[in-house]
Design a protein around this motif. Structure first.
Motif, PDB file in Angstrom:
ATOM      1  N   SER A  70       0.822  -1.215   0.000  1.00  0.00           N
ATOM      2  CA  SER A  70       0.000   0.000   0.000  1.00  0.00           C
ATOM      3  C   SER A  70       0.851   1.258   0.000  1.00  0.00           C
ATOM      4  N   ARG A  71       2.125   1.106   0.336  1.00  0.00           N
ATOM      5  CA  ARG A  71       3.010   2.267   0.381  1.00  0.00           C
ATOM      6  C   ARG A  71       3.853   2.405  -0.876  1.00  0.00           C
ATOM      7  N   LEU A  72       3.672   1.503  -1.815  1.00  0.00           N
ATOM      8  CA  LEU A  72       4.445   1.581  -3.054  1.00  0.00           C
ATOM      9  C   LEU A  72       3.696   2.432  -4.069  1.00  0.00           C
ATOM     10  N   PRO A  73       4.419   3.186  -4.900  1.00  0.00           N
ATOM     11  CA  PRO A  73       3.768   3.963  -5.949  1.00  0.00           C
ATOM     12  C   PRO A  73       3.055   3.042  -6.938  1.00  0.00           C
ATOM     13  N   PRO A  74       2.014   3.527  -7.597  1.00  0.00           N
ATOM     14  CA  PRO A  74       1.313   2.690  -8.584  1.00  0.00           C
ATOM     15  C   PRO A  74       2.255   2.199  -9.674  1.00  0.00           C
ATOM     16  N   GLY A  75       2.124   0.930 -10.016  1.00  0.00           N
ATOM     17  CA  GLY A  75       2.955   0.344 -11.055  1.00  0.00           C
ATOM     18  C   GLY A  75       4.297  -0.155 -10.581  1.00  0.00           C
ATOM     19  N   THR A  76       4.609   0.042  -9.300  1.00  0.00           N
ATOM     20  CA  THR A  76       5.893  -0.418  -8.781  1.00  0.00           C
ATOM     21  C   THR A  76       5.778  -1.891  -8.389  1.00  0.00           C
ATOM     22  N   LEU A  87      14.464   2.719  -3.387  1.00  0.00           N
ATOM     23  CA  LEU A  87      13.089   2.267  -3.226  1.00  0.00           C
ATOM     24  C   LEU A  87      12.193   3.485  -3.011  1.00  0.00           C
ATOM     25  N   LEU A  88      11.257   3.720  -3.919  1.00  0.00           N
ATOM     26  CA  LEU A  88      10.324   4.840  -3.821  1.00  0.00           C
ATOM     27  C   LEU A  88       9.069   4.363  -3.103  1.00  0.00           C
ATOM     28  N   TYR A 100       9.553  -1.935   3.691  1.00  0.00           N
ATOM     29  CA  TYR A 100      10.221  -3.230   3.521  1.00  0.00           C
ATOM     30  C   TYR A 100      10.736  -3.677   4.890  1.00  0.00           C
ATOM     31  N   ARG A 101      10.416  -4.892   5.257  1.00  0.00           N
ATOM     32  CA  ARG A 101      10.945  -5.490   6.484  1.00  0.00           C
ATOM     33  C   ARG A 101      11.557  -6.857   6.155  1.00  0.00           C
TER      34      ARG A 101
END
Length: 221
Positions: A70-76, A87-88, A100-101
């Protein structure tokens, strides 16, 4: 509980026509136990420990990665990160946890190796062939000295002597039956009279040990 076949014993001496020599006798049974059967339980444990070791080494070779998509940009794509990767991520809700964990899988290789070594020693004891008897470099305790190793090898040969003795008995029975068969059916006049077959396998082992002990005693002098 069914009789398959019954015939009269053709041997004029009345002794059995079959001769066998097990590695280790089993009370109340015609068949004995061989080395694979004696060490089968320890072998199963060694196989299980080795499979577990392979599996643990595989899953502990790298971390498990948990990604908050949910915290990644769309399409990533949440691909496996690589060194110096940028990492964006987004954090609209001001979360304090990272996107990321990584979880490190603990390695229990040392524990599994101890289990493997323990049951390997158990296999050595069951088969009657300890590791020091075939030149392994893992000898410890009394086996690290010449006199201690000689004493251990002498004790280890007790089981081997029993196996050789069983073989000697089978050979005596077989050769005696063969001689009287030649007396009856061979047609060779040299085969006549009674004989007594003497097997010297165990005796030769004892003589070898005695010779080695005398040589060691002479060296010490």
């Amino acid at each position: 509980n069914q009789i398959i076949k019954r015939i009269r014993n053709p041997n004029p001496l009345g002794t059995p026509l079959y001769h066998g020599s097990p590695y280790k006798k089993r009370p109340g049974s015609l068949y004995g136990d061989g080395v694979p059967h004696l060490m089968s339980d320890n072998q199963d444990m060694c196989n299980g420990a080795f499979r577990a070791l392979n599996r643990n080494m595989g899953i502990a070779s790298g971390p498990l990665t948990e990604v908050d998509i949910s915290r990644l940009p769309p399409g990533t794509s949440p691909v496996t990160p690589f060194p110096f990767a940028v990492l964006l991520t987004r954090n609209p809700n001001n979360l304090t946890v990272p996107a990321y964990r990584f979880q490190i899988i603990p390695s229990i290789a040392n524990d599994l190796l101890l289990v493997l070594e323990k049951f390997e020693r158990g296999s050595d004891n069951k088969s009657g062939t300890p590791a020091y008897s075939y030149g392994t470099d893992r000898a410890a305790g009394p086996a690290r000295t010449f006199s201690g190793l000689s004493a251990l090898l002498s004790a280890q040969k007790t089981g081997l002597k029993c196996s050789v003795s069983n073989m000697d008995k089978a050979k005596v029975s077989y050769l005696t039956a063969l001689y009287y068969w030649l007396v009856q059916y061979g047609g060779d006049p040299t085969f006549s009279g009674d004989v007594k077959v003497v097997a010297r396998g165990t005796v030769s082992v004892m003589l070898t040990e005695l010779r080695q002990a005398k040589i060691a005693e002479l060296i010490d002098r």
